[in-house]
Design an enzyme around this catalytic site. Structure first.
Site, PDB file in Angstrom:
ATOM      1  N   HIS A  83       0.866  -0.829  -0.179  1.00 47.59           N
ATOM      2  CA  HIS A  83       0.077  -0.213   0.303  1.00 47.59           C
ATOM      3  C   HIS A  83       1.312   1.447  -0.174  1.00 47.59           C
ATOM      4  CE1 HIS A  83      -2.319  -3.309   1.219  1.00 47.59           C
ATOM      5  NE2 HIS A  83      -3.406  -2.361   0.956  1.00 47.59           N
ATOM      6  N   HIS A 127      -2.215  -0.777   7.204  1.00 49.33           N
ATOM      7  CA  HIS A 127      -1.367  -1.421   5.882  1.00 49.33           C
ATOM      8  C   HIS A 127      -0.292  -0.678   4.895  1.00 49.33           C
ATOM      9  CE1 HIS A 127      -4.745   1.587   6.473  1.00 49.33           C
ATOM     10  NE2 HIS A 127      -3.579   2.047   4.708  1.00 49.33           N
ATOM     11  N   LEU A 157      -7.871  -2.431  10.800  1.00 47.49           N
ATOM     12  CA  LEU A 157      -8.212  -0.244  10.610  1.00 47.49           C
ATOM     13  C   LEU A 157      -9.288  -0.789  12.188  1.00 47.49           C
ATOM     14  CD1 LEU A 157      -8.719   0.838   7.446  1.00 47.49           C
ATOM     15  CD2 LEU A 157      -6.682   0.304   8.787  1.00 47.49           C
ATOM     16  N   ASP A 159      -8.697   7.284   7.021  1.00 52.62           N
ATOM     17  CA  ASP A 159     -10.119   7.604   7.019  1.00 52.62           C
ATOM     18  C   ASP A 159     -11.230   5.997   7.374  1.00 52.62           C
ATOM     19  OD1 ASP A 159     -11.095  10.147   5.927  1.00 52.62           O
ATOM     20  OD2 ASP A 159      -9.197   9.383   4.078  1.00 52.62           O
ATOM     21  N   GLY A 160     -10.098   4.859   7.341  1.00 55.86           N
ATOM     22  CA  GLY A 160     -10.555   3.632   7.561  1.00 55.86           C
ATOM     23  C   GLY A 160     -10.657   3.732   9.030  1.00 55.86           C
ATOM     24  N   ASN A 165      -6.886  12.120   3.347  1.00 53.89           N
ATOM     25  CA  ASN A 165      -7.063  12.508   2.064  1.00 53.89           C
ATOM     26  C   ASN A 165      -8.084  12.157   1.345  1.00 53.89           C
ATOM     27  OD1 ASN A 165      -6.334   9.380   1.579  1.00 53.89           O
ATOM     28  ND2 ASN A 165      -5.263   9.000   2.488  1.00 53.89           N
ATOM     29  N   ILE A 181      -9.329   9.630   0.606  1.00 59.27           N
ATOM     30  CA  ILE A 181      -9.935   8.228  -0.773  1.00 59.27           C
ATOM     31  C   ILE A 181      -9.565   6.633  -0.170  1.00 59.27           C
ATOM     32  CG2 ILE A 181      -8.486   6.851  -2.040  1.00 59.27           C
ATOM     33  CD1 ILE A 181      -9.981   9.522  -3.537  1.00 59.27           C
ATOM     34  N   HIS A 235      -3.812   3.313  -3.035  1.00 56.74           N
ATOM     35  CA  HIS A 235      -4.044   3.501  -2.144  1.00 56.74           C
ATOM     36  C   HIS A 235      -3.424   1.353  -1.996  1.00 56.74           C
ATOM     37  CE1 HIS A 235      -5.746   2.258   1.572  1.00 56.74           C
ATOM     38  NE2 HIS A 235      -6.128   0.512   1.266  1.00 56.74           N
ATOM     39  N   SER A 246     -21.980  -7.246  38.250  1.00 58.57           N
ATOM     40  CA  SER A 246     -21.733  -8.153  38.047  1.00 58.57           C
ATOM     41  C   SER A 246     -20.941 -10.061  38.111  1.00 58.57           C
ATOM     42  CB  SER A 246     -22.472  -8.695  36.871  1.00 58.57           C
ATOM     43  OG  SER A 246     -24.558  -8.172  36.696  1.00 58.57           O
ATOM     44  N   GLU A 295     -16.582  -2.853  25.113  1.00 62.45           N
ATOM     45  CA  GLU A 295     -16.701  -3.743  24.693  1.00 62.45           C
ATOM     46  C   GLU A 295     -15.223  -4.163  23.958  1.00 62.45           C
ATOM     47  OE1 GLU A 295     -20.358  -5.214  26.253  1.00 62.45           O
ATOM     48  OE2 GLU A 295     -19.635  -4.486  24.420  1.00 62.45           O
ATOM     49  N   ASP A 313     -32.480 -14.142  30.624  1.00 63.56           N
ATOM     50  CA  ASP A 313     -32.335 -13.199  29.564  1.00 63.56           C
ATOM     51  C   ASP A 313     -32.475 -13.384  28.940  1.00 63.56           C
ATOM     52  OD1 ASP A 313     -31.792 -10.670  31.355  1.00 63.56           O
ATOM     53  OD2 ASP A 313     -29.945 -11.512  32.123  1.00 63.56           O
ATOM     54  N   HIS A 343     -28.884 -14.076  25.495  1.00 62.81           N
ATOM     55  CA  HIS A 343     -27.702 -13.745  26.419  1.00 62.81           C
ATOM     56  C   HIS A 343     -26.708 -14.988  27.166  1.00 62.81           C
ATOM     57  CE1 HIS A 343     -29.078  -9.252  26.560  1.00 62.81           C
ATOM     58  NE2 HIS A 343     -28.236  -9.176  27.975  1.00 62.81           N
TER      59      HIS A 343
END
Length: 662
Positions: free
Chosen positions: A27, A67, A118, A157-158, A187, A189, A263, A385, A412, A470, A474
């Site tokens: 990349h 990348h 990412l 961006d990712g 960028n 893209i 990319h 819990s 999580e 639940d 769950h």
């Protein structure tokens, strides 16, 4: 930009492009566009010493956009980290090279974290910043700031699209982690084209809502503006900072600049030449670096080495003035003395009455914390819990970084990445906790724990249909098989207090393997036959009186008691069986062939596995002649005792199933 700065930035670009072209894979877009910000940070603002990559007070840098690994490898080579050579760069993405496709922790010197998915690096960077804040609160005294460094992360961006970044940065802003600085390589893209296809939000506005300081650099090639932004970020210790740097993906390559094709594919031989010509690079030769560039990086490295020397002098004075703190520092980094606890009679005291293993775990956790000051952790808003509150210790918060009890909120995925980051920072051991069914949210970052060899501990409670009312959403069914499938990941599902103690000991003493403790909400009876043998993963809990048993029932957790009671009932009919408790398949598989044969002899083919979860993975122990008492569906909503009866987890059904294979 001075001539040497320009040449050095372009050397990073060219090395990256050449390596990707030679590999015919990679990349180039991110390294070409982000080289100026990385150069400015690493040469003028970041505290690090290539001669001692493990310097405790170094700044941390995480390339979340993994990348773009050649950007990092080029920097590590030019600075001389681990003697990463031109040959290593030329072997980019090749088998057994020091330059794999994505950065890998413990594999390449100078890589702080394994960043494949990412956004993962963003979460781990938050964990590192948390660790720095906690260590500073514990150790800094008067004018002796022996812990005083920043955490930087770079992504695009990712990384901003992935939900983990939102989880992590929301918490970072809440905690006001002022030494966390995020570079956003903007960028516009992504692989499929313009980010406008799927991502048009105002990222700066989002981070302002997280209570970040936000700074925008309009020209990604303007080193002065980037440097000013970094100093402005470092000056505001009341909140983390996002620096948005507007770049052009594939900068410098006329045919690729600003295009999606830059990319994730090599530029092509002709475009490599065009890139070098466009940048006025002094040679068309692959992997050429001018000597003045090497000299430039050596000068920076020499300056940084002096900075570490100053810190070493400071720490020496600190150790003389505060010998107790120096001793505590050694415990944090080289291991607290927990063996005395693990060898004590009190630690291995068997329970006298039925209790849930989550409750037992909570008591054991507090015993461990009492002798292990560097243990820190918490839950995804489920501490009452999960039983993970460490009594007598304060909460970690924006007002008290010295606290040990952590509140992750309902996050999580980020929680697990943060736990990884805390351990990666060094000096601390961490645990994270949630309901077992939500290990689905935990798993992607747990996988990175295993890949990196980070010994994070997972406390996962409400382990089966015992969750009861639940209902199916769950009640974990397939999750145990999912975690057992992870290489280098130990999963314990203990049946009582002794086995829970074994699970915690294994987790705390582990150096390169994460461990999950899968615990019940329902009460379990103490087992007379349980023992420290649980540390072997599987062992004979109740044996046959015969030299060769009539059969074997294998169980874990709450179903061990069923197996023991079924043995009694079968014995009344003259069927003499062995009961094997299997709290951890993963650890059992590490034992010798001889030991495993002594527990599960191949000659005994009549076997039944009993576990209130999926039967996936039990086949290698049950064999073709065996059978299962396991879950086939997703459970139901109702009182736990009625659910166990409904789905066949009764003594009668275990007996019936075993007799069915006679």
């Amino acid at each position: 930009m001075s001539n040497i700065d320009n040449l050095s930035v372009n050397a990073i670009r060219v090395l990256s492009a050449d390596a990707i072209q030679k590999a015919n894979s990679g990349h180039p877009g991110l390294p070409l566009g982000s080289a100026p910000m990385a150069y400015e940070l690493w040469t003028r603002h970041m505290k690090h010493n290539p001669e001692n990559p493990d310097w405790k007070d170094r700044d941390r840098f995480v390339l979340s956009g993994g990348h773009g690994s050649m950007l990092l490898y080029s920097l590590l080579h030019l600075f001389g980290y681990g003697k990463l050579s031109i040959e290593d760069l030329s072997n980019f993405r090749q088998l057994d090279s020091l330059t794999p496709g994505h950065p890998e922790y413990r594999h390449t010197v100078g890589v702080e974290a394994t960043t494949g998915p990412l956004g993962a690096g963003m979460g781990m960077a938050v964990g590192m910043a948390i660790a720095e804040a906690h260590m500073a609160a514990v150790f800094n005294k008067d004018s002796y700031d022996v812990v005083n460094h920043y955490t930087y992360a770079l992504g695009g961006d990712g990384c901003m699209m992935e939900g983990i970044s939102s989880e992590a940065f929301s918490l970072a802003g809440t905690l006001k982690l002022g030494k966390l600085i995020i570079f956003y390589d903007s960028n516009n893209i992504s692989i499929e084209g313009s980010t406008d296809l799927a991502f048009t939000e105002d990222v700066l506005a989002r981070f302002k809502a997280y209570d970040f300081q936000t700074i925008e650099v309009n020209d990604g090639n303007d080193l002065e503006a980037i440097g000013k932004a970094i100093e402005e970020a470092k000056a505001d210790l009341s909140r983390p900072t996002l620096i948005k740097v507007n770049t052009q993906i594939g900068f410098g390559c006329p045919a690729k600049q600003g295009k999606a094709s830059a990319h994730g594919e090599p530029l092509g031989a002709e475009n490599i030449i065009a890139l070098k010509e466009n940048l006025n690079y002094p040679s068309m030769e692959p992997f050429f670096v001018p000597e003045e560039v090497y000299d430039n990086f050596k000068a920076v490295a020499a300056k940084n080495a002096k900075t570490e020397e100053q810190w070493n002098h400071l720490f020496k004075e600190y150790s003389t003035k505060y010998p107790d703190m120096a001793k505590l520092w050694d415990e944090y980094y080289n291991g607290a003395t927990v063996d005395r606890l693990f060898s004590s009679e009190d630690y291995w005291k068997a329970g006298e009455k039925a209790d849930a293993t989550r409750n037992i775990s909570g008591k054991i956790l507090n015993k461990i914390k009492a002798v292990m000051p560097n243990l820190i952790g918490g839950s995804a808003d489920l501490s009452p819990s999960n039983k993970t509150h460490m009594t007598g210790f304060e909460d970690f918060s924006k007002d008290n970084y010295g606290g040990s009890n952590f509140h992750f909120g309902v996050r999580e995925l980020a929680m697990t990445a943060i736990g990884n980051g805390i351990i990666l920072h060094g000096g601390l051991r961490a645990f994270v906790a949630t309901f077992f069914v939500f290990s689905d949210y935990v798993k992607p970052m747990a996988r990175l724990s295993a890949i990196m060899g980070v010994p994070l501990t997972f406390v996962l409670t409400h382990d089966s249909i015992g969750v009861g009312e639940d209902g199916p959403t769950h009640e974990p069914i397939e999750q145990l098989a999912m975690l057992r499938a992870l290489p280098n990941f130990a999963v314990f599902r203990p049946c009582d207090e002794i086995e829970t103690a074994a699970a915690w000991q294994y987790a705390i003493k582990s150096e390169t393997t994460p461990t999950a403790l899968v615990l019940t909400r329902q009460n379990l009876q103490p087992q007379a036959g349980s023992s420290k043998e649980a540390l072997k993963g599987g062992y004979i809990l109740e044996d046959s009186t015969k030299s060769v048993p009539d059969g074997i029932i294998i169980a874990s957790g709450s179903e061990v008691d069923l197996a023991v009671k079924a043995k009694v009932e079968l014995g009344k009919e003259g069927i003499d069986i062995r009961v094997v408790s299997m709290p951890s398949m993963d650890v059992y598989e590490q034992q010798s062939v001889e030991y495993k044969e002594s527990v599960l002899p191949k000659s005994v083919r009549k076997r039944v596995a009993v576990e209130a979860l999926s039967d996936f993975g039990w086949g290698k122990y049950v064999g073709l002649d065996g059978d299962y008492v396991t879950m086939k569906g997703f459970g139901a909503s109702g009182p736990a005792n009625l659910l166990f009866e409904k789905f066949g987890f009764t003594v009668e059904n275990v007996v019936k199933t075993f007799k069915g294979i006679m």
